[in-house]
Design a protein around this motif. Structure first.
Motif, PDB file in Angstrom:
ATOM      1  N   LEU A  27       0.822  -1.208   0.000  1.00  0.00           N
ATOM      2  CA  LEU A  27       0.000   0.000   0.000  1.00  0.00           C
ATOM      3  C   LEU A  27       0.859   1.263   0.000  1.00  0.00           C
ATOM      4  CD1 LEU A  27      -2.749   1.348   0.072  1.00  0.00           C
ATOM      5  CD2 LEU A  27      -2.709   1.124   2.559  1.00  0.00           C
ATOM      6  N   SER A  28       1.901   1.296   0.835  1.00  0.00           N
ATOM      7  CA  SER A  28       2.739   2.497   0.866  1.00  0.00           C
ATOM      8  C   SER A  28       3.510   2.657  -0.445  1.00  0.00           C
ATOM      9  CB  SER A  28       3.686   2.489   2.068  1.00  0.00           C
ATOM     10  OG  SER A  28       4.630   1.445   1.984  1.00  0.00           O
ATOM     11  N   GLY A  37      -1.212   0.797  -9.106  1.00  0.00           N
ATOM     12  CA  GLY A  37      -2.169   0.459  -8.058  1.00  0.00           C
ATOM     13  C   GLY A  37      -2.010  -0.991  -7.621  1.00  0.00           C
ATOM     14  N   ARG A  38      -2.615  -1.319  -6.487  1.00  0.00           N
ATOM     15  CA  ARG A  38      -2.517  -2.689  -5.972  1.00  0.00           C
ATOM     16  C   ARG A  38      -3.064  -3.707  -6.965  1.00  0.00           C
ATOM     17  NH1 ARG A  38      -5.382  -2.799  -0.442  1.00  0.00           N
ATOM     18  NH2 ARG A  38      -6.701  -1.349  -1.550  1.00  0.00           N
ATOM     19  N   ARG A  39      -4.142  -3.378  -7.644  1.00  0.00           N
ATOM     20  CA  ARG A  39      -4.734  -4.304  -8.609  1.00  0.00           C
ATOM     21  C   ARG A  39      -3.721  -4.666  -9.687  1.00  0.00           C
ATOM     22  NH1 ARG A  39      -7.898  -7.758  -7.930  1.00  0.00           N
ATOM     23  NH2 ARG A  39      -6.554  -9.006  -9.170  1.00  0.00           N
ATOM     24  N   LEU A  44      -0.164  -8.723 -12.058  1.00  0.00           N
ATOM     25  CA  LEU A  44       1.137  -9.223 -12.508  1.00  0.00           C
ATOM     26  C   LEU A  44       1.484 -10.519 -11.788  1.00  0.00           C
ATOM     27  CD1 LEU A  44       3.721  -8.964 -14.187  1.00  0.00           C
ATOM     28  CD2 LEU A  44       4.664  -7.558 -12.344  1.00  0.00           C
ATOM     29  N   ARG A  45       1.200 -10.588 -10.513  1.00  0.00           N
ATOM     30  CA  ARG A  45       1.460 -11.832  -9.768  1.00  0.00           C
ATOM     31  C   ARG A  45       0.695 -12.999 -10.387  1.00  0.00           C
ATOM     32  NH1 ARG A  45       0.947 -11.619  -3.488  1.00  0.00           N
ATOM     33  NH2 ARG A  45       1.986 -13.630  -3.797  1.00  0.00           N
ATOM     34  N   GLY A  46      -0.534 -12.749 -10.800  1.00  0.00           N
ATOM     35  CA  GLY A  46      -1.342 -13.808 -11.395  1.00  0.00           C
ATOM     36  C   GLY A  46      -0.858 -14.238 -12.773  1.00  0.00           C
ATOM     37  N   ARG A  47      -0.266 -13.320 -13.516  1.00  0.00           N
ATOM     38  CA  ARG A  47       0.197 -13.601 -14.883  1.00  0.00           C
ATOM     39  C   ARG A  47       1.626 -14.113 -14.944  1.00  0.00           C
ATOM     40  NH1 ARG A  47      -1.027  -8.249 -15.685  1.00  0.00           N
ATOM     41  NH2 ARG A  47       1.113  -7.879 -16.292  1.00  0.00           N
ATOM     42  N   ASN A  48       2.408 -13.833 -13.928  1.00  0.00           N
ATOM     43  CA  ASN A  48       3.841 -14.106 -14.006  1.00  0.00           C
ATOM     44  C   ASN A  48       4.299 -14.905 -12.787  1.00  0.00           C
ATOM     45  OD1 ASN A  48       6.741 -13.717 -13.775  1.00  0.00           O
ATOM     46  ND2 ASN A  48       6.515 -12.258 -15.441  1.00  0.00           N
TER      47      ASN A  48
END
Length: 66
Positions: A27-28, A37-39, A44-48
């Protein structure tokens, strides 16, 4: 820097991992000018899988250091 440069990652990805390594929050990081943004980060975590693994490892290491 804790992550190895990866040309498939966005420019901000390594900065985020360094940020987390210092014990700071996602968040920071997102509140910084020009940061995603967080989304976007979690997308990216979901794709990579490589980025996801680095993210998870960094988060665990930084929480254990506290």
């Amino acid at each position: 820097m804790i992550a190895t440069a990866n040309p498939d990652w966005p420019e901000w990805a390594e900065r985020l991992l360094d940020w987390l390594h210092e014990g700071k929050s996602v968040l920071s990081f997102c509140e910084q000018p020009g940061a995603p943004g967080r989304r976007t980060i979690y997308d990216l975590r979901g794709r990579n899988p490589e980025f996801d693994a680095q993210f998870a490892l960094t988060a665990v290491r930084s929480s254990n250091a506290l």
